[in-house]
Each structure stands twice: as structure tokens, then as C-alpha cells.
Write a protein that holds these residues in place. Structure first.
Motif, PDB file in Angstrom:
ATOM      1  N   GLN A  40       0.850  -1.183   0.000  1.00 21.92           N
ATOM      2  CA  GLN A  40       0.000   0.000   0.000  1.00 21.92           C
ATOM      3  C   GLN A  40       0.887   1.236   0.000  1.00 21.92           C
ATOM      4  OE1 GLN A  40      -2.530  -0.402   3.384  1.00 21.92           O
ATOM      5  NE2 GLN A  40      -3.634  -2.157   2.542  1.00 21.92           N
ATOM      6  N   ASP A  41       0.261   2.393   0.056  1.00 18.92           N
ATOM      7  CA  ASP A  41       1.001   3.655   0.031  1.00 18.92           C
ATOM      8  C   ASP A  41       1.567   3.944   1.425  1.00 18.92           C
ATOM      9  OD1 ASP A  41       2.042   5.965  -0.969  1.00 18.92           O
ATOM     10  OD2 ASP A  41       0.195   7.131  -0.688  1.00 18.92           O
ATOM     11  N   LEU A  42       2.860   3.647   1.620  1.00 19.17           N
ATOM     12  CA  LEU A  42       3.528   3.867   2.902  1.00 19.17           C
ATOM     13  C   LEU A  42       4.726   4.787   2.701  1.00 19.17           C
ATOM     14  CD1 LEU A  42       3.646   0.204   4.290  1.00 19.17           C
ATOM     15  CD2 LEU A  42       2.037   1.989   4.915  1.00 19.17           C
ATOM     16  N   SER A  43       5.152   5.418   3.787  1.00 27.63           N
ATOM     17  CA  SER A  43       6.359   6.247   3.713  1.00 27.63           C
ATOM     18  C   SER A  43       7.593   5.342   3.794  1.00 27.63           C
ATOM     19  CB  SER A  43       6.356   7.263   4.860  1.00 27.63           C
ATOM     20  OG  SER A  43       6.488   6.598   6.096  1.00 27.63           O
ATOM     21  N   GLU A  46       8.094   3.644   7.258  1.00 22.91           N
ATOM     22  CA  GLU A  46       7.113   2.585   7.483  1.00 22.91           C
ATOM     23  C   GLU A  46       7.446   1.344   6.674  1.00 22.91           C
ATOM     24  OE1 GLU A  46       3.600   4.727   6.421  1.00 22.91           O
ATOM     25  OE2 GLU A  46       3.149   5.256   8.497  1.00 22.91           O
ATOM     26  N   ARG A  47       7.901   1.542   5.422  1.00 22.39           N
ATOM     27  CA  ARG A  47       8.297   0.400   4.592  1.00 22.39           C
ATOM     28  C   ARG A  47       9.479  -0.340   5.204  1.00 22.39           C
ATOM     29  NH1 ARG A  47       6.139  -0.356  -0.386  1.00 22.39           N
ATOM     30  NH2 ARG A  47       4.988   1.397  -1.227  1.00 22.39           N
TER      31      ARG A  47
END
Length: 115
Positions: A40-43, A46-47
């Protein structure tokens, strides 16, 4: 009528056991990646956190699988390693009439003094 059945030594090859443990680790790591939302769209931070957690899960899965397989291999008698496998390894020996009994063929109730 000779059938080619694998011996226990063939079933316990270390490369195959390590491959099974690696497959279990990869499965655990992929499940951790998907469940923590890696795709998903993570910074960036976070990744990185998701990757570290999934590597920890994969490592734990690898080690736990190796330990469990090693403990299960201890249940097999080393003298029986060269015998042909034609039934489940841990099942008790059966009598000629098909009933389960002692390996020496004696009656279990005959030796019990309480009976």
C-alpha cells in the motif's frame, strides 16, 4: 512385483529439509509483508519497519521449522533407516488379523497382574 518405495534415508535428505524450512520461512515473510500493508502507500520509514518485521517473522519460521523437523526425525529408530517405507512411520505394528497389538504379538491383558 517389486515396487520402488523410498527408504527412510531418501525421505530425510538434508537439502530437502532445508528447502522445506526455507519455503515455510518465505511463506511467513510474505504473509507478514501483505498483512502489514507493504504494497500500500507507505512512507520510507514505514516500509523499512515492515521489511524488518517480515524478516524477523521469516527467520523465526525458518528456525522453528528446522527444530520441529529435527525433533520429528529423532522419533525414527536409526536401525530402521534402510528399511522400505510402506506405511506411516509412527503407527504401531499390527497383528496378522489386522488388530493393533504389541510388537511381540503377545496379549496385553495376559501380562497385567491387575486383570
Amino acid at each position: 512385483m517389486s515396487e520402488n518405495r523410498p527408504t527412510r534415508r531418501d525421505l530425510m535428505k538434508p537439502v530437502q529439509l532445508l528447502g522445506f524450512a526455507f519455503a515455510a520461512a518465505a511463506f511467513g515473510g510474505i504473509i507478514a509483508l501483505v498483512s502489514m500493508g507493504f504494497f500500500q502507500d507507505l512512507s520510507g520509514d514505514e516500509r523499512l519497519h515492515v521489511i524488518v518485521v517480515s524478516l524477523v517473522v521469516a527467520g523465526i519460521s525458518f528456525i522453528a521449522t528446522l527444530v520441529i523437523i529435527a525433533l520429528l526425525m529423532l522419533a525414527v529408530d536409526p536401525a530402521q533407516v534402510t528399511k522400505q517405507v510402506d506405511r506411516a512411520v509412527l503407527l504401531p505394528d499390527e497383528d496378522a488379523d489386522g488388530g493393533a497389538g504389541r510388537a511381540d504379538g503377545s496379549d496385553p491383558s495376559a501380562s497385567d497382574p491387575r486383570a
